[in-house]
Scaffold this motif. Sequence first.
Motif, PDB file in Angstrom:
ATOM      1  N   CYS A 107       0.836  -1.205   0.000  1.00 28.50           N
ATOM      2  CA  CYS A 107       0.000   0.000   0.000  1.00 28.50           C
ATOM      3  C   CYS A 107       0.868   1.250   0.000  1.00 28.50           C
ATOM      4  O   CYS A 107       0.501   2.267  -0.585  1.00 28.50           O
ATOM      5  CB  CYS A 107      -0.946  -0.018   1.202  1.00 28.50           C
TER       6      CYS A 107
ATOM      7  N   GLU B  11      -1.440   1.583   6.831  1.00 24.99           N
ATOM      8  CA  GLU B  11      -1.424   0.321   6.069  1.00 24.99           C
ATOM      9  C   GLU B  11      -1.316  -0.833   7.065  1.00 24.99           C
ATOM     10  O   GLU B  11      -0.522  -0.777   7.998  1.00 24.99           O
ATOM     11  CB  GLU B  11      -0.210   0.286   5.139  1.00 24.99           C
TER      12      GLU B  11
ATOM     13  N   GLY C 258      -6.190   0.141   2.299  1.00 26.78           N
ATOM     14  CA  GLY C 258      -6.033  -1.240   1.843  1.00 26.78           C
ATOM     15  C   GLY C 258      -6.727  -2.255   2.739  1.00 26.78           C
ATOM     16  O   GLY C 258      -7.086  -1.980   3.881  1.00 26.78           O
ATOM     17  N   GLN C 259      -6.894  -3.459   2.185  1.00 23.75           N
ATOM     18  CA  GLN C 259      -7.701  -4.479   2.861  1.00 23.75           C
ATOM     19  C   GLN C 259      -7.089  -4.968   4.168  1.00 23.75           C
ATOM     20  O   GLN C 259      -7.813  -5.361   5.079  1.00 23.75           O
ATOM     21  CB  GLN C 259      -7.940  -5.663   1.925  1.00 23.75           C
TER      22      GLN C 259
ATOM     23  N   GLY D  43      -9.025  -1.964  -1.428  1.00 24.74           N
ATOM     24  CA  GLY D  43      -8.176  -2.438  -2.513  1.00 24.74           C
ATOM     25  C   GLY D  43      -6.959  -3.150  -1.969  1.00 24.74           C
ATOM     26  O   GLY D  43      -6.610  -3.026  -0.797  1.00 24.74           O
ATOM     27  N   CYS D  44      -6.322  -3.926  -2.829  1.00 22.55           N
ATOM     28  CA  CYS D  44      -5.108  -4.655  -2.447  1.00 22.55           C
ATOM     29  C   CYS D  44      -4.217  -4.740  -3.683  1.00 22.55           C
ATOM     30  O   CYS D  44      -4.331  -5.660  -4.447  1.00 22.55           O
ATOM     31  CB  CYS D  44      -5.439  -6.041  -1.918  1.00 22.55           C
ATOM     32  N   ALA D  45      -3.368  -3.810  -3.875  1.00 17.73           N
ATOM     33  CA  ALA D  45      -3.341  -2.525  -3.167  1.00 17.73           C
ATOM     34  C   ALA D  45      -4.284  -1.539  -3.873  1.00 17.73           C
ATOM     35  O   ALA D  45      -4.573  -1.692  -5.052  1.00 17.73           O
ATOM     36  CB  ALA D  45      -1.916  -1.962  -3.234  1.00 17.73           C
ATOM     37  N   PRO D  46      -4.764  -0.527  -3.161  1.00 20.06           N
ATOM     38  CA  PRO D  46      -5.542   0.515  -3.836  1.00 20.06           C
ATOM     39  C   PRO D  46      -4.701   1.152  -4.936  1.00 20.06           C
ATOM     40  O   PRO D  46      -3.484   1.222  -4.833  1.00 20.06           O
ATOM     41  CB  PRO D  46      -5.817   1.521  -2.710  1.00 20.06           C
TER      42      PRO D  46
END
Length: 189
Positions: free
Chosen positions: A20, A61, A87-88, A158-161
């Motif tokens: 991230c 993150e 990020g997730q 997102g992963c990553a956004p």
Amino acid sequence: MTEQRKARIATASLAGCFGCHMAILDIDERLIELMKLVDVDRSPLTDIKRFTRRCDIGIIEGGCCNEENVHVLRDFRRNCDVLIALGQCAIMGGLPAMRNAIMHSDAPLRECLDEAYITGRYIRNTTHNIPNDPALPLLLDEVYPCSEVVEIDYNIPGCAPSGDVIYETLAGLLSGKFRGFERDKIRFD
Ligand code: SF4
């Protein structure tokens, strides 16, 4: 005429893969425009380890897998007006939280450490020791999303956004015009 002060931003990487933070750099050339609006305080990107001043925006993150993660996250909540889970992993634990699924054992954390350091298929640990230096932060029983430890103001999924989503969120927040992001901009690749 008084010049408007730059916004102050801080970032931290907890239980994540640093992807991230790399995605922040995906903002690419727009970083130049962004840096005209912000100063980066505590962050792995500046190697500043402690807050030098209160910050407007903190970006986190990763979730919390050990006591140090909890300490850092609470410090960010205390020192940042707005806190963003990026990020997730930060939002729901992500990949590190896969260990939360080991529930069939009487000692799930011990089983996890055994697998990682002794019994795992590709492990070659002739001493059969699990690292236990007092300097190492203690592991938590599970991996926790940031929102289970402190209040989070915004999530960037997102992963990553993508760099686009990160940039648009920061630019929106800094201008007071953030209205969320479009669903098709969220990615998990
Ligand atoms: Fe890495 Fe994905 Fe977690 Fe970000 S969300 S820290 S890219 S695994």
